[in-house]
Design a protein around this motif. Structure first.
Motif, PDB file in Angstrom:
ATOM      1  N   VAL A 196       4.479  10.216  -6.468  1.00  0.00           N
ATOM      2  CA  VAL A 196       5.780  10.717  -6.926  1.00  0.00           C
ATOM      3  C   VAL A 196       6.120  10.206  -8.330  1.00  0.00           C
ATOM      4  N   GLY A 197       6.012   8.905  -8.520  1.00  0.00           N
ATOM      5  CA  GLY A 197       6.456   8.312  -9.772  1.00  0.00           C
ATOM      6  C   GLY A 197       5.612   8.659 -10.981  1.00  0.00           C
ATOM      7  N   LEU A 198       4.298   8.649 -10.818  1.00  0.00           N
ATOM      8  CA  LEU A 198       3.421   8.914 -11.960  1.00  0.00           C
ATOM      9  C   LEU A 198       3.576  10.336 -12.503  1.00  0.00           C
ATOM     10  N   ILE A 222       5.664  13.759 -16.959  1.00  0.00           N
ATOM     11  CA  ILE A 222       6.570  14.804 -17.455  1.00  0.00           C
ATOM     12  C   ILE A 222       7.526  14.224 -18.498  1.00  0.00           C
ATOM     13  N   LEU A 223       8.025  13.019 -18.249  1.00  0.00           N
ATOM     14  CA  LEU A 223       8.916  12.383 -19.224  1.00  0.00           C
ATOM     15  C   LEU A 223       8.186  12.054 -20.528  1.00  0.00           C
ATOM     16  N   ALA A 224       6.929  11.640 -20.439  1.00  0.00           N
ATOM     17  CA  ALA A 224       6.149  11.343 -21.643  1.00  0.00           C
ATOM     18  C   ALA A 224       5.921  12.609 -22.464  1.00  0.00           C
ATOM     19  N   ILE A 225       5.622  13.702 -21.796  1.00  0.00           N
ATOM     20  CA  ILE A 225       5.429  14.976 -22.504  1.00  0.00           C
ATOM     21  C   ILE A 225       6.744  15.437 -23.128  1.00  0.00           C
ATOM     22  N   ALA A 226       7.855  15.241 -22.421  1.00  0.00           N
ATOM     23  CA  ALA A 226       9.167  15.605 -22.975  1.00  0.00           C
ATOM     24  C   ALA A 226       9.489  14.756 -24.198  1.00  0.00           C
ATOM     25  N   LEU A 227       9.108  13.484 -24.175  1.00  0.00           N
ATOM     26  CA  LEU A 227       9.325  12.614 -25.332  1.00  0.00           C
ATOM     27  C   LEU A 227       8.560  13.120 -26.551  1.00  0.00           C
ATOM     28  N   ARG A 278       0.834  -1.209   0.000  1.00  0.00           N
ATOM     29  CA  ARG A 278       0.000   0.000   0.000  1.00  0.00           C
ATOM     30  C   ARG A 278       0.865   1.254   0.000  1.00  0.00           C
ATOM     31  N   ARG A 279       1.901   1.256   0.823  1.00  0.00           N
ATOM     32  CA  ARG A 279       2.791   2.424   0.879  1.00  0.00           C
ATOM     33  C   ARG A 279       3.550   2.612  -0.429  1.00  0.00           C
ATOM     34  N   LEU A 280       4.019   1.516  -0.992  1.00  0.00           N
ATOM     35  CA  LEU A 280       4.734   1.593  -2.264  1.00  0.00           C
ATOM     36  C   LEU A 280       3.812   2.059  -3.381  1.00  0.00           C
TER      37      LEU A 280
END
Length: 76
Positions: A18-20, A25-30, A9-11
């Motif tokens: 945080v990760g999503l 942002i990385l997908a938009i940069a791509l 649950r914490r992960l």
């Protein structure tokens, strides 16, 4: 080694909070690096990336919405 329900649950929360956003942002940069392809190609890339991000985390998210199986049962 399997993670406990609480750890999963914490992960899962960490991945979503945080990760999503970092992945978005990385997908938009791509897309920006590809010099804005046509609408359909851009849509296919976003849909593909939207599906691909969950594959490594499937086991983390599986069963998170269920009750804690390790919790003591108070039904009496």
């Amino acid at each position: 080694m399997a993670l406990s329900y609480k750890a999963r649950r914490r992960l899962a929360l960490l991945i979503l909070v945080v990760g999503l956003p970092i992945y978005i942002i990385l997908a938009i940069a791509l897309i920006a690096l590809l010099d804005r392809p046509s609408f359909l190609v851009e849509l296919l890339i976003y849909v593909g990336l939207g599906i691909v991000w969950i594959v490594p985390f499937k086991s983390v998210f599986k069963g998170i919405g269920q009750a804690d199986p390790d919790a003591p049962n108070d039904e009496q």
